[in-house]
Write a protein that holds these residues in place. Structure first.
Motif, short mmCIF file in Angstrom:
data_model
loop_
_atom_site.label_atom_id
_atom_site.label_comp_id
_atom_site.label_asym_id
_atom_site.label_seq_id
_atom_site.Cartn_x
_atom_site.Cartn_y
_atom_site.Cartn_z
N UNK A 1 56.29 10.18 67.52
CA UNK A 1 55.62 9.81 68.77
C UNK A 1 54.40 10.71 68.94
N UNK B 1 49.69 5.78 65.50
CA UNK B 1 50.12 6.75 66.50
C UNK B 1 49.14 7.91 66.58
N UNK C 1 52.42 -3.22 61.46
CA UNK C 1 53.02 -2.22 62.36
C UNK C 1 52.46 -2.26 63.77
N UNK D 1 48.37 0.53 49.88
CA UNK D 1 49.53 0.77 50.74
C UNK D 1 50.68 -0.13 50.30
N UNK E 1 61.54 5.69 54.51
CA UNK E 1 62.32 4.51 54.16
C UNK E 1 61.88 3.88 52.84
N UNK E 2 60.67 4.19 52.38
CA UNK E 2 60.16 3.54 51.18
C UNK E 2 60.35 4.42 49.95
N UNK F 1 62.66 -2.74 58.15
CA UNK F 1 61.54 -2.75 57.20
C UNK F 1 60.47 -3.74 57.64
N UNK G 1 48.83 4.65 57.16
CA UNK G 1 49.73 3.54 57.48
C UNK G 1 50.08 3.59 58.96
N UNK G 2 51.30 3.22 59.25
CA UNK G 2 51.75 3.10 60.64
C UNK G 2 51.46 4.37 61.44
N UNK H 1 56.75 1.71 68.51
CA UNK H 1 56.15 0.79 67.56
C UNK H 1 57.17 0.07 66.69
N UNK I 1 62.40 -3.47 47.53
CA UNK I 1 63.38 -2.76 48.36
C UNK I 1 64.22 -3.78 49.14
N UNK J 1 59.47 8.35 62.56
CA UNK J 1 59.05 7.20 61.79
C UNK J 1 58.61 6.08 62.73
N UNK J 2 57.40 6.07 63.21
CA UNK J 2 56.43 7.16 63.16
C UNK J 2 56.73 8.20 64.22
#
Lengths: 582, 209
Positions: free
Chosen positions: B150, B55, A281, A256, B123-124, A275, B50-51, A365, A263, B147-148
């Motif tokens: 809901x 969710x 997260x 990941x 964003x990445x 970021x 990931x994030x 989040x 960046x 992002x993320x």
């Protein structure tokens, strides 16, 4: 906040090593520059004579103008106090620095990361492989002259996204080959040999057979991950099993790796705030705080935070800690085999905290709530009452409930007690932080040891447990939730009225210099190392991620345990992959 | 309706005419049952990148409760899964594994790109280790923005998924097509950079230049 780098008289180091150590004279820098040859000697003296026994952060900076590669070390005392910064400068072409792994085992992964991303070779490192990228990847991405295949520009905002400019997709730029350096003689991609696994397994076998001599028995290599329900994301552990017992273990990460630092060095200072949300997260508010702190340190008096914002920061960070620990406890039980039911109890409470975040910051989040000098907006009407209800009534009840269900549970105790023990000496040596360190009996909490924000105004205890096993790492989280509630109860009572942000948060002018902002995040010391050259974007942006460095001790905890316990031990460290790989 | 050109019925007559093609009649009657069963028992792959994975877990938990739509059974094994929710940033290092997981899933299988990263890099996007969207490699059925996203957004995406399943026809789906059997997606190779086997010729030229 004043930057005072040493509690002991700063000249001690210079008088002890007159020809190897000199003060860093650059404006905005406060450390010492050490000769590469004498580094190990200096570091040993720091640890054994001056009490700087905790190596918090190791990173590199590419000063391309001066043709230098710098390795920056941040040392702390495990009894508390401010940092001691050492820098080693080597030429870019021949970037070789002695490895500190023998003195501070906690430098292991960090040195590998610096090798991986900056191409700094650490002489004497036992296992210097790439850690985030894969073996065979072309170049060292954080070097300032390295360009990715879809390279656009060095600084944001990018021209191709500018209104009126030419709009094209970055994927269509430089496709294949222009920026990627293929090795000599590379002609057919189909014949590419992927060597990473071979090196990994070879190293593992070496570790597993250490000291066995001719009595080496047959062993099995098992890979847990990267797609594995117990690894908390895309994390992989390559394990050598002797029967059911772990003979050797190597974490494999980078699945990941989202290039935060590269960046971040192109973003403007404020750009980086959202970021940081995506690092760990589960606790975006704490991440925000660490970064805001680092920039505010550079800003000096211009970065003073308003009074109400200081309280809001504490409230949000402590709520984050509670929600994170609830999640961690719930999923630790998941790893023990109590599938999802305990997590449901934990998630239920976490949702209530997320509601507060959503009402205040606008997102559940990814809060993006902190600004330099304050927070982005005030609490909407009614939310403070909600928080009061939560911290005074509901959450204490619910924590007691979790405690009642789990702490004395026969199965929990027999599965976790005495499993994955980390001694206090090892915990410090491996640079473990947060609950992992404190469960091993080291009462080190940055909120007390090196207070930031307004934590010195609150009455709370640093939770400590002394066995260093999984059970203590579980129960310390319950303790910490209770302490956080104590802080919150005081904060909601005494929060003053007033503005939350006095200055325009955009276009901050950050003076040149370096700074290291660190906070006690839910997972431990979260540090941001920033180098500013006075421009709109940071010259170097490095994140000292607690999850990443806590994993250094994973092997130590796991060897000799049963394979079923590895999952539990990993769960007890409480990692988040966004932060491990960044 | 049918693809057979001899059976074309004028628009205004459609409601008056019964289709007399036997195959369509049978499969048409079956479609409803078949799709009803499939859409109400989607088993997603337990696969958090990931994030967005967090969710996704929240969506499966008590408050939002995916089980209401018949998809609470998350399978850790791709062999038992119908739906791959790509929940998070797809990195180059992870991509070979994701493609391999997709290839291991049995048909019928679906892919949902959850969140900005999986849909287009998010964003990445500019990162050197980030693949700008899983749809460069796998066929995506539903994109969920955010992002993320809901949990509500994810649930909406899952309902769209159900709608899509409902609209499929046994006679047309790719996994019953004998003439053009489904091929596995070629697994990318990690070289000096990520190398897509489908682009090997291009890469070869690039390497020479």
């Amino acid at each position: 906040m004043t930057e005072e780098t040493m509690i002991a008289s700063p000249s001690v180091l210079e008088t002890r090593f007159p020809d190897a150590v000199k003060r860093d004279e650059r404006a905005g820098y406060e450390g010492f520059i050490v000769e590469a040859k004498k580094l190990i000697e200096v570091a040993t003296a720091l640890r054994d004579e001056m009490g700087y026994d905790f190596l918090s952060s190791v990173t590199g900076v590419d000063y391309i103008e001066e043709d230098k590669m710098e390795v920056v070390y941040h040392f702390y005392r495990s009894t508390g106090g401010r940092s001691l910064v050492l820098a080693v400068q080597v030429p870019r072409k021949k970037a070789v620095v002695p490895s500190l792994v023998a003195v501070f085992p906690g430098a292991d992964f960090q040195e590998r990361e610096a090798w991986d991303l900056l191409g700094i070779k650490f002489e004497g490192h036992p296992d210097l492989r790439r850690i985030l990228m894969w073996e065979g990847f072309a170049g060292f991405p954080l070097r300032k002259d390295w360009k990715e295949p879809f390279y656009v520009e060095d600084q944001k905002p990018f021209g191709n996204r500018w209104p009126g400019g030419e709009v094209h997709r970055i994927e269509d730029l430089n496709q294949y080959g222009k920026n990627v350096v293929y090795p000599k003689g590379f002609d057919n991609p189909q014949n590419w040999k992927y060597e990473e696994e071979d090196i990994l397994y070879e190293n593992l076998q070496k570790l597993a057979n250490e000291g066995k001599g001719e009595f080496a028995t047959d062993q099995v290599v098992v890979n847990l991950g990267p797609q594995h329900p117990s690894t908390h994301g895309v994390f992989r552990m390559a394990v050598v099993l002797d029967g059911e017992t772990i003979a050797a273990l190597k974490p494999v990460m980078g699945y990941l790796h989202r290039n935060h630092e590269k960046i971040g060095e192109r973003n403007t200072y404020l750009h980086n705030m959202p970021f940081t949300d995506r690092l760990d997260y589960l606790s975006s508010m704490s991440n925000n705080w660490g970064y805001a702190l680092a920039v505010e340190k550079l800003l000096g008096p211009k970065g003073t935070v308003t009074e109400r914002a200081e309280y809001l920061r504490v409230i949000m960070a402590e709520l984050t800690r509670i929600s994170n620990h609830l999640w961690a406890v719930g999923f630790l039980l998941n790893d023990l085999g109590a599938f999802f039911t305990p997590s449901l109890y934990a998630i239920q409470e976490r949702e209530l905290i997320l509601d507060i975040f959503e009402a205040t910051a606008g997102a559940r989040m990814m809060c993006n709530y902190f600004r330099f000098g304050g927070v982005s907006r005030d609490l909407p009407p009614g939310v403070l009452e909600k928080i009061k209800g939560l911290v005074n009534d509901r959450l204490p009840r619910k924590v007691d409930e979790l405690d009642r269900y789990l702490t004395e549970n026969e199965i929990v105790r027999s599965r976790t007690e005495g499993v994955g023990v980390l001694t206090p000496e090892d915990a410090i040596a491996y640079s473990a932080v947060g609950p992992v360190l404190r469960a091993s009996g080291v009462p080190y909490d940055i909120r007390r040891a090196d207070p930031y924000g307004i934590y010195d105004r609150f009455d709370f205890d640093v939770a400590v447990r002394y066995h260093g096993d999984v059970y203590d790492r579980y129960i310390i989280r319950i303790d910490e939730i209770r302490q956080s509630l104590r802080i919150l109860q005081q904060a909601v009572k005494s929060i003053p009225e007033g503005s939350v942000l006095d200055k325009n948060p955009y276009n901050v002018r950050v003076p040149a210099g370096e700074s290291y902002g660190r906070v006690e995040g839910p997972k431990g010391e979260l540090g941001y190392y920033l180098v500013s050259d006075g421009k709109t974007n940071p010259y170097r942006y490095h994140v000292r991620a607690p999850s990443f460095i806590n994993l250094t001790a994973l092997e130590k905890m796991c060897v000799g345990q049963k394979v079923a316990d590895v999952v539990v031990i990993l769960g007890s460290i409480d990692i988040v992959l966004g932060e491990v790989d960044r | 309706m049918t693809k057979d050109s001899s059976l074309q019925v004028p628009e205004e007559m459609r409601s008056q005419v019964a289709i007399s093609n036997f195959r369509d009649l049978v499969t048409g009657a079956l479609d409803g049952t078949y799709n009803w069963g499939r859409k109400n028992s989607i088993w997603p792959l337990m696969f958090g990148l990931a994030c967005c994975g967090i969710e996704m877990i929240c969506t499966a938990a008590g408050r939002f409760d995916m089980a209401r739509f018949g998809m609470e059974i998350m399978r850790p094994s791709p062999r038992q899964a119908d739906l791959m929710i790509v929940s998070g940033t797809v990195t180059k290092k992870m991509l070979p594994q994701i493609v391999r997981l997709y290839n291991q899933m049995p048909e019928p299988k679906y892919v949902m790109a959850m969140g900005a990263c999986a849909s287009g890099g998010g964003p990445f996007k500019e990162g050197y280790n980030v693949v700008a969207g899983i749809d460069k490699f796998l066929p995506v059925d539903v994109y969920v923005p955010g992002c993320p996203p809901t949990p509500q957004a994810l649930l909406h995406g899952l309902m769209k998924m159900q709608e899509k399943i409902e609209s499929q026809k046994l006679s047309e789906v790719r996994w019953y097509d004998d003439k053009d059997p489904v091929k596995a997606v070629p697994v990318p190779v990690l070289g000096p950079d990520l190398m897509d086997p489908r682009d090997f010729r291009k890469i070869k030229q690039g390497a020479k230049a």
